[in-house]
Design a protein around this motif. Structure first.
Motif, PDB file in Angstrom:
ATOM      1  N   ALA A  66       0.688  -0.868  -0.202  1.00 22.85           N
ATOM      2  CA  ALA A  66       0.214  -0.528   0.323  1.00 22.85           C
ATOM      3  C   ALA A  66       0.829   1.544   0.233  1.00 22.85           C
ATOM      4  CB  ALA A  66      -1.247   0.022   1.034  1.00 22.85           C
ATOM      5  N   VAL A  67       2.243   0.657   0.085  1.00 26.92           N
ATOM      6  CA  VAL A  67       2.992   2.431   0.202  1.00 26.92           C
ATOM      7  C   VAL A  67       3.833   2.456  -1.292  1.00 26.92           C
ATOM      8  CG1 VAL A  67       4.492   3.446   1.706  1.00 26.92           C
ATOM      9  CG2 VAL A  67       3.207   1.936   2.870  1.00 26.92           C
ATOM     10  N   THR A  68       4.181   1.260  -1.393  1.00 22.66           N
ATOM     11  CA  THR A  68       5.729   1.692  -2.534  1.00 22.66           C
ATOM     12  C   THR A  68       4.925   1.176  -4.213  1.00 22.66           C
ATOM     13  OG1 THR A  68       6.021  -0.780  -2.089  1.00 22.66           O
ATOM     14  CG2 THR A  68       7.466   1.273  -1.261  1.00 22.66           C
ATOM     15  N   PRO A  69       4.706   1.573  -4.942  1.00 24.57           N
ATOM     16  CA  PRO A  69       3.855   1.485  -6.448  1.00 24.57           C
ATOM     17  C   PRO A  69       4.546   0.355  -6.255  1.00 24.57           C
ATOM     18  CG  PRO A  69       4.280   3.502  -6.052  1.00 24.57           C
ATOM     19  CD  PRO A  69       4.648   3.186  -5.084  1.00 24.57           C
ATOM     20  N   GLN A  70       4.103  -0.637  -7.844  1.00 20.11           N
ATOM     21  CA  GLN A  70       5.108  -1.797  -8.139  1.00 20.11           C
ATOM     22  C   GLN A  70       5.726  -1.373  -9.027  1.00 20.11           C
ATOM     23  OE1 GLN A  70       3.829  -4.921  -7.082  1.00 20.11           O
ATOM     24  NE2 GLN A  70       3.607  -4.071  -5.086  1.00 20.11           N
ATOM     25  N   GLN A  71       7.079  -2.159  -9.382  1.00 19.88           N
ATOM     26  CA  GLN A  71       7.764  -1.881 -10.350  1.00 19.88           C
ATOM     27  C   GLN A  71       8.085  -3.132 -11.174  1.00 19.88           C
ATOM     28  OE1 GLN A  71      10.026   0.869 -10.420  1.00 19.88           O
ATOM     29  NE2 GLN A  71       8.471   1.599  -8.504  1.00 19.88           N
ATOM     30  N   SER A  72       8.390  -3.107 -12.320  1.00 20.06           N
ATOM     31  CA  SER A  72       8.343  -3.550 -13.284  1.00 20.06           C
ATOM     32  C   SER A  72       9.921  -4.115 -13.642  1.00 20.06           C
ATOM     33  CB  SER A  72       7.218  -2.835 -14.818  1.00 20.06           C
ATOM     34  OG  SER A  72       8.060  -4.010 -15.838  1.00 20.06           O
ATOM     35  N   ALA A  73       9.615  -5.855 -13.967  1.00 21.83           N
ATOM     36  CA  ALA A  73      10.901  -5.833 -13.836  1.00 21.83           C
ATOM     37  C   ALA A  73      11.329  -6.073 -15.631  1.00 21.83           C
ATOM     38  CB  ALA A  73      11.523  -6.882 -13.309  1.00 21.83           C
ATOM     39  N   PHE A  74      10.609  -5.837 -16.721  1.00 22.48           N
ATOM     40  CA  PHE A  74      10.805  -5.743 -17.973  1.00 22.48           C
ATOM     41  C   PHE A  74      11.629  -5.126 -18.662  1.00 22.48           C
ATOM     42  CE2 PHE A  74       9.850  -3.797 -22.670  1.00 22.48           C
ATOM     43  CZ  PHE A  74       9.673  -5.315 -23.433  1.00 22.48           C
ATOM     44  N   PHE A  75      11.834  -3.846 -18.284  1.00 21.26           N
ATOM     45  CA  PHE A  75      13.632  -3.033 -19.023  1.00 21.26           C
ATOM     46  C   PHE A  75      14.492  -4.141 -18.396  1.00 21.26           C
ATOM     47  CE2 PHE A  75      16.455   0.385 -18.810  1.00 21.26           C
ATOM     48  CZ  PHE A  75      16.567   1.015 -20.537  1.00 21.26           C
ATOM     49  N   GLY A  76      14.727  -4.569 -17.588  1.00 18.44           N
ATOM     50  CA  GLY A  76      16.028  -5.353 -16.964  1.00 18.44           C
ATOM     51  C   GLY A  76      15.955  -6.426 -18.021  1.00 18.44           C
ATOM     52  N   LYS A  77      14.818  -7.230 -17.930  1.00 19.11           N
ATOM     53  CA  LYS A  77      15.456  -8.016 -18.338  1.00 19.11           C
ATOM     54  C   LYS A  77      15.038  -8.224 -19.970  1.00 19.11           C
ATOM     55  CE  LYS A  77      11.251 -10.540 -15.617  1.00 19.11           C
ATOM     56  NZ  LYS A  77      10.303 -10.832 -15.310  1.00 19.11           N
ATOM     57  N   LEU A  78      14.677  -7.361 -20.770  1.00 21.59           N
ATOM     58  CA  LEU A  78      15.235  -6.562 -21.883  1.00 21.59           C
ATOM     59  C   LEU A  78      16.324  -6.542 -22.170  1.00 21.59           C
ATOM     60  CD1 LEU A  78      14.265  -5.417 -25.180  1.00 21.59           C
ATOM     61  CD2 LEU A  78      13.930  -4.120 -23.832  1.00 21.59           C
ATOM     62  N   ALA A  97      29.265  -6.869 -14.703  1.00 23.97           N
ATOM     63  CA  ALA A  97      27.935  -6.900 -14.826  1.00 23.97           C
ATOM     64  C   ALA A  97      27.085  -7.505 -15.828  1.00 23.97           C
ATOM     65  CB  ALA A  97      27.426  -5.077 -14.812  1.00 23.97           C
ATOM     66  N   PRO A  98      27.269  -7.162 -16.854  1.00 22.98           N
ATOM     67  CA  PRO A  98      26.316  -7.834 -18.185  1.00 22.98           C
ATOM     68  C   PRO A  98      26.027  -9.211 -17.611  1.00 22.98           C
ATOM     69  CG  PRO A  98      28.086  -6.802 -19.249  1.00 22.98           C
ATOM     70  CD  PRO A  98      28.771  -6.939 -17.607  1.00 22.98           C
ATOM     71  N   THR A  99      26.845 -10.072 -16.968  1.00 18.97           N
ATOM     72  CA  THR A  99      26.843 -11.474 -16.942  1.00 18.97           C
ATOM     73  C   THR A  99      25.768 -11.514 -15.546  1.00 18.97           C
ATOM     74  OG1 THR A  99      28.829 -12.010 -16.157  1.00 18.97           O
ATOM     75  CG2 THR A  99      28.328 -12.505 -18.053  1.00 18.97           C
ATOM     76  N   SER A 100      26.413 -10.695 -14.611  1.00 21.74           N
ATOM     77  CA  SER A 100      25.751 -11.298 -12.990  1.00 21.74           C
ATOM     78  C   SER A 100      24.260 -10.694 -12.912  1.00 21.74           C
ATOM     79  CB  SER A 100      26.245 -10.187 -12.466  1.00 21.74           C
ATOM     80  OG  SER A 100      27.652 -10.447 -12.001  1.00 21.74           O
ATOM     81  N   LEU A 101      23.561  -9.075 -14.146  1.00 19.82           N
ATOM     82  CA  LEU A 101      22.249  -9.201 -14.161  1.00 19.82           C
ATOM     83  C   LEU A 101      21.167 -10.301 -14.095  1.00 19.82           C
ATOM     84  CD1 LEU A 101      21.010  -5.453 -13.564  1.00 19.82           C
ATOM     85  CD2 LEU A 101      20.652  -5.988 -16.066  1.00 19.82           C
ATOM     86  N   GLY A 102      22.176 -11.468 -14.872  1.00 20.65           N
ATOM     87  CA  GLY A 102      20.350 -12.424 -15.163  1.00 20.65           C
ATOM     88  C   GLY A 102      20.553 -12.749 -14.263  1.00 20.65           C
ATOM     89  N   PRO A 103      21.151 -13.300 -13.213  1.00 22.06           N
ATOM     90  CA  PRO A 103      21.359 -14.450 -11.677  1.00 22.06           C
ATOM     91  C   PRO A 103      20.541 -13.304 -10.944  1.00 22.06           C
ATOM     92  CG  PRO A 103      23.732 -14.684 -12.918  1.00 22.06           C
ATOM     93  CD  PRO A 103      22.576 -13.466 -13.747  1.00 22.06           C
ATOM     94  N   MET A 104      20.440 -11.433 -10.971  1.00 24.90           N
ATOM     95  CA  MET A 104      20.104 -11.444  -9.627  1.00 24.90           C
ATOM     96  C   MET A 104      18.614 -11.096 -10.684  1.00 24.90           C
ATOM     97  SD  MET A 104      20.699  -7.062  -8.773  1.00 24.90           S
ATOM     98  CE  MET A 104      18.745  -7.356  -9.898  1.00 24.90           C
ATOM     99  N   LEU A 105      18.350 -11.118 -11.496  1.00 24.97           N
ATOM    100  CA  LEU A 105      16.967 -11.273 -11.915  1.00 24.97           C
ATOM    101  C   LEU A 105      15.891 -12.616 -11.806  1.00 24.97           C
ATOM    102  CD1 LEU A 105      16.376  -9.031 -14.792  1.00 24.97           C
ATOM    103  CD2 LEU A 105      15.946  -8.261 -12.731  1.00 24.97           C
ATOM    104  N   ALA A 106      16.732 -13.629 -11.594  1.00 25.77           N
ATOM    105  CA  ALA A 106      16.243 -14.633 -11.568  1.00 25.77           C
ATOM    106  C   ALA A 106      16.417 -14.583  -9.642  1.00 25.77           C
ATOM    107  CB  ALA A 106      17.244 -15.911 -11.583  1.00 25.77           C
ATOM    108  N   GLU A 107      16.968 -14.067  -8.990  1.00 24.88           N
ATOM    109  CA  GLU A 107      16.786 -14.569  -7.655  1.00 24.88           C
ATOM    110  C   GLU A 107      15.718 -13.578  -7.466  1.00 24.88           C
ATOM    111  OE1 GLU A 107      19.882 -13.586  -4.841  1.00 24.88           O
ATOM    112  OE2 GLU A 107      21.739 -14.295  -6.246  1.00 24.88           O
ATOM    113  N   ASN A 108      15.422 -12.472  -8.331  1.00 24.46           N
ATOM    114  CA  ASN A 108      14.233 -11.368  -8.004  1.00 24.46           C
ATOM    115  C   ASN A 108      12.888 -12.478  -8.508  1.00 24.46           C
ATOM    116  OD1 ASN A 108      12.666  -8.743  -7.528  1.00 24.46           O
ATOM    117  ND2 ASN A 108      12.459  -8.626  -9.395  1.00 24.46           N
ATOM    118  N   ALA A 109      12.512 -13.024  -9.670  1.00 22.17           N
ATOM    119  CA  ALA A 109      11.608 -13.929 -10.353  1.00 22.17           C
ATOM    120  C   ALA A 109      11.610 -14.991  -8.561  1.00 22.17           C
ATOM    121  CB  ALA A 109      11.751 -14.546 -11.217  1.00 22.17           C
ATOM    122  N   ALA A 110      12.068 -15.002  -8.029  1.00 23.79           N
ATOM    123  CA  ALA A 110      11.934 -16.005  -6.701  1.00 23.79           C
ATOM    124  C   ALA A 110      11.966 -15.354  -5.620  1.00 23.79           C
ATOM    125  CB  ALA A 110      12.935 -16.799  -6.719  1.00 23.79           C
TER     126      ALA A 110
END
Length: 335
Positions: free
Chosen positions: A173-185, A221-234
């Protein structure tokens, strides 16, 4: 006229193809150069077909194990803290699967997978308990899950502005939902070299952080970002798992809570106004108070001049908290 349109279309397609091939070659060269320029800190530990980077320093018991938050810094999240702790006792930091120098995992990167990797890494490296686990942000639920499954080795814990199992619902109720679309792209285009062009703006130097560390983080960063987003997805799985274990008994627990007002940049990044920022801090403190109740021997310190990354803004406070728990564990061992 039609011929000219076809020619322009073919020229455009050829230009795109050339740029893609050139970018791909550039990215392959940069990844090779990165491995050459920035070899792993510590060692790469084989945990059964995959290697996890582990950096252990110092001697003494208990061994402090640092767990980073949801970021791409890996073991470098603790660069301003680990050296000082290692002067007193054994101190280990590491990079989770796919982050920095560690090999990626093909499975779901939820809390159970993360702590199983850490347990295997410590065992394979010959690192033994008792452990004092230190978790920043999402590292808090990770070290609670570790304690749930491998609690016989855990003697104390330190939460550094740690996430709470109920935070998604409490903050909805406090923080707006953030989209991960740009990061995945961006991750999907990493092989073209496109992601590497953005990392300079994404990875900013923190207080008490060496520029060499920033350069290493940017390079990987180019190889680390994907695994970080995988953690966020879980994330939902990770928080749900951590929420099943909230009683630490009489293990020493030190809770550090960042209380500095959110900056304009932070508010903008989260699409919040100042009033929402104040409300968020209030809800966050309530959850931190709850975390402090999980042990009969806890201490809760509010850090009024620090934002979320207390280990960089106030490394002295984190060092003091860690060594305080180390002292309590040592006192327990003497009885």
């Amino acid at each position: 006229m039609k011929r000219w349109i076809i020619r322009i279309a073919l020229l455009l397609a050829a230009s795109i193809a050339l740029a893609t091939v050139t970018g791909s070659a550039y990215e392959r060269i940069q990844r090779y150069q990165t491995k050459h320029d920035f070899p792993p800190l510590g060692t790469l530990v084989d945990i059964g077909g995959r290697r996890i980077q582990l950096d252990c320093r110092g001697t003494g018991s208990p061994t402090v194990v640092f767990e980073s938050g949801l970021d791409i810094n890996g073991s470098l999240s603790w660069s301003a803290v680990q050296g000082a702790v290692a002067k007193t006792t054994r101190a280990c930091s590491y990079s989770r699967a796919g982050i920095m120098w560690s090999d990626p995992s093909r499975g779901v990167q939820n809390g159970k997978a993360v702590v199983d990797d850490l347990h295997k890494t410590l065992q394979a490296a010959g690192e033994h308990g008792p452990f004092v686990l230190v978790g920043h942000s999402l590292g808090g639920p990770y070290i609670m899950t570790y304690t749930k499954y491998y609690g016989q080795d855990v003697a104390g814990l330190v939460f550094v502005d740690a996430s709470h199992p109920d935070q998604v619902e409490r903050l909805k109720a406090v923080t707006p939902q953030q989209s991960a679309f740009f990061g995945k792209l961006l991750v999907s285009l990493a092989w073209t070299g496109a992601l590497r062009q953005f990392v300079g703006g994404v990875v900013q130097q923190q207080p008490h952080q060496d520029m060499q560390d920033v350069a290493m983080i940017r390079a990987y960063a180019p190889t680390s970002l994907g695994p970080m987003l995988a953690e966020n997805a879980a994330l939902d799985q990770t928080l749900a798992e951590a929420g099943t274990f909230r009683q630490l008994g009489n293990r020493p627990l030190y809770v550090l809570t960042a209380m500095a007002p959110l900056s304009k940049a932070e508010l903008q990044s989260m699409h919040m106004n100042a009033a929402q920022g104040v409300h968020m801090r209030e809800v966050w403190k309530q959850m931190q108070d709850d975390e402090a109740s999980w042990s009969s021997r806890s201490q809760h310190q509010l850090v009024g001049d620090s934002s979320h990354n207390i280990q960089f803004h106030r490394p002295d406070v984190v060092i003091h908290a860690v060594l305080s728990v180390v002292d309590l564990v040592r006192a327990d061992e003497q009885h």
